[in-house]
Enzyme design. Structure first.
Site, PDB file in Angstrom:
ATOM      1  N   LYS A  52       2.275   1.122   6.269  1.00 47.41           N
ATOM      2  CA  LYS A  52       2.061   2.354   7.044  1.00 47.41           C
ATOM      3  C   LYS A  52       0.631   2.827   6.853  1.00 47.41           C
ATOM      4  CE  LYS A  52       3.140   6.289   5.372  1.00 47.41           C
ATOM      5  NZ  LYS A  52       1.753   6.844   5.375  1.00 47.41           N
ATOM      6  N   HIS A  68      -5.235   0.104   9.581  1.00 45.40           N
ATOM      7  CA  HIS A  68      -6.294   0.818  10.308  1.00 45.40           C
ATOM      8  C   HIS A  68      -7.456   1.219   9.396  1.00 45.40           C
ATOM      9  CE1 HIS A  68      -5.069   5.367   9.777  1.00 45.40           C
ATOM     10  NE2 HIS A  68      -5.077   4.729   8.640  1.00 45.40           N
ATOM     11  N   GLY A 117       0.824  -1.198   0.000  1.00 46.27           N
ATOM     12  CA  GLY A 117       0.000   0.000   0.000  1.00 46.27           C
ATOM     13  C   GLY A 117       0.858   1.247   0.000  1.00 46.27           C
ATOM     14  N   ASP A 140       1.302  -1.551  -4.722  1.00 47.76           N
ATOM     15  CA  ASP A 140      -0.024  -0.963  -4.540  1.00 47.76           C
ATOM     16  C   ASP A 140      -0.865  -1.314  -5.764  1.00 47.76           C
ATOM     17  OD1 ASP A 140      -2.205   0.642  -3.646  1.00 47.76           O
ATOM     18  OD2 ASP A 140      -0.799   2.019  -2.679  1.00 47.76           O
ATOM     19  N   ASP A 199      -2.832  -6.577  -5.921  1.00 50.04           N
ATOM     20  CA  ASP A 199      -3.897  -6.484  -4.928  1.00 50.04           C
ATOM     21  C   ASP A 199      -3.442  -7.192  -3.663  1.00 50.04           C
ATOM     22  OD1 ASP A 199      -6.178  -6.657  -3.364  1.00 50.04           O
ATOM     23  OD2 ASP A 199      -7.517  -7.101  -5.045  1.00 50.04           O
ATOM     24  N   MET A 200      -3.318  -6.464  -2.563  1.00 52.55           N
ATOM     25  CA  MET A 200      -2.807  -7.047  -1.317  1.00 52.55           C
ATOM     26  C   MET A 200      -3.729  -8.125  -0.757  1.00 52.55           C
ATOM     27  SD  MET A 200      -3.402  -3.835   1.281  1.00 52.55           S
ATOM     28  CE  MET A 200      -5.027  -3.079   1.483  1.00 52.55           C
TER      29      MET A 200
END
Length: 358
Positions: free
Chosen positions: A258, A262, A201, A224, A244-245
């Site tokens: 980072k 969240h 990302g 990313d 795509d993670m």
């Protein structure tokens, strides 16, 4: 005596409630000062200046009938002095009032390496304020405040609206620079022994580029979505990879993220972390470096209050994102195959969570 004590408590409660009700005035007045460029105007003079000098440095307007309102500006500066955003000095001979920067307002200088103005302007823009009007409705009925406000989730909104995308990216960029600096200062030994590092990302590659500059022995991979890395500038020692993670993450000695986890709920985070686990599975000392917030319910640290506010920002702006306590991080990491982790504070809002697969 008891009656007097009760009256004092009631009065204290009333005072606090008035302050809460009008807390938005502080933020919006600060936005006004940034939009007018007041911190930069003061800084450009290299000394305290008067209201008239501030006004004389405003950009000229196209309308000949318009003129700056000195009374408004004086009252804006008065509040911001009270809030310690600016300082005030009075010349004893002339009784003239002069305004100067403080350590707080130096974080708003556009030409500074570390500048929080883009974050301020983004968070107080109508695009990101409107979802807060739907918070109560979503608490009661479920749903996503941002989607209710704009009809789409935040990522789709950014794709469809270049102006909002630019505003949002500027905010992320300014915080990235601050956080990366803190990571490199506090965690510099943490990159020893790592030959390849993938930033999951990573957007346009700001973080991985700075890490590689400071650690030239590392081969950096900026990972990313394809459209995100398509505009990433070429950087020595960094390879940009689209993907795509949730599907696959490139193999490396270590993975760093980072402010990614969240943004997502627990189920999605476990999927991402399991793919991180696979990416380092063949490495002897593989690890995942998570740069994210750790909520401390009873904490009284410098950033603890901001952390709880940010948790509510996650409700307003993301699709199930949240800030997590150490206990919640432990559960999340265990479920993804990381039984051991360290929490390392850094001189910035988030912390480093160093997770190991064994």
């Amino acid at each position: 005596m008891d009656h007097t004590h009760e009256e004092e408590k009631r009065l204290k409660g009333q005072i606090e409630m008035w302050e809460h009700i009008y807390a938005f005035v502080d933020s919006m007045t600060l936005k006004c000062a940034v939009e007018l460029g007041i911190p930069d105007i003061i800084n450009s003079h290299g000394r305290p200046i008067t209201v008239s000098e501030i006004i004389n440095n405003f950009p000229t307007t196209t309308s000949s009938s318009s003129s700056p309102n000195i009374d408004y500006l004086t009252r804006v500066m008065r509040l911001l002095v009270r809030k310690r955003i600016f300082s005030l000095h009075i010349d004893e001979k002339s009784n003239q009032i002069y305004y100067d920067l403080t350590p707080s307002s130096r974080w708003l200088l556009r030409d500074s390496q570390f500048n929080l103005s883009p974050l301020l302007l983004a968070q107080l823009d109508p695009w990101l304020l409107k979802p807060w009007q739907y918070m109560g409705k979503c608490v009661k009925e479920g749903g996503l405040p941002f989607e209710k406000a704009h009809g789409v989730e935040i990522w789709d909104c950014a794709l469809a609206n270049p102006q909002f995308n630019h505003l949002f990216n500027d905010a992320m960029r300014c915080t990235a620079e601050i956080i990366i600096n803190a990571v490199l200062v506090k965690y510099k030994d943490g990159f020893n022994g790592i030959e390849s590092l993938v930033d999951v990302g990573g957007g346009t590659g700001i973080m991985i580029s700075e890490i590689v500059k400071a650690n030239p022995h590392i081969r950096g991979i900026n990972f990313d979505l394809p459209h995100a890395v398509a505009t990433a500038p070429e950087q020595q020692g960094v390879e940009h990879v689209g993907g795509d993670m949730f599907v696959h993450i490139p193999e490396a000695d270590a993975v760093i993220t980072k402010w990614i986890l969240h943004d997502w709920g627990d189920e999605d985070c476990v999927k991402i972390l399991k793919n991180c686990h696979k990416a380092i599975a063949k490495k002897k000392n593989g690890k995942v470096i998570i740069v994210d917030c750790v909520l401390r319910p009873d904490g009284d640290g410098s950033f603890d209050n901001t952390a709880f506010a940010f948790d509510l920002v996650m409700i307003a702006h993301t699709s199930g994102g949240k800030e997590r306590t150490e206990v919640q991080w432990k559960t999340l990491l265990n479920n993804a195959g990381f039984p051991r982790f360290n929490i390392i504070p850094i001189p910035a809002f988030p912390s480093i969570i160093e997770a190991f697969p064994e």
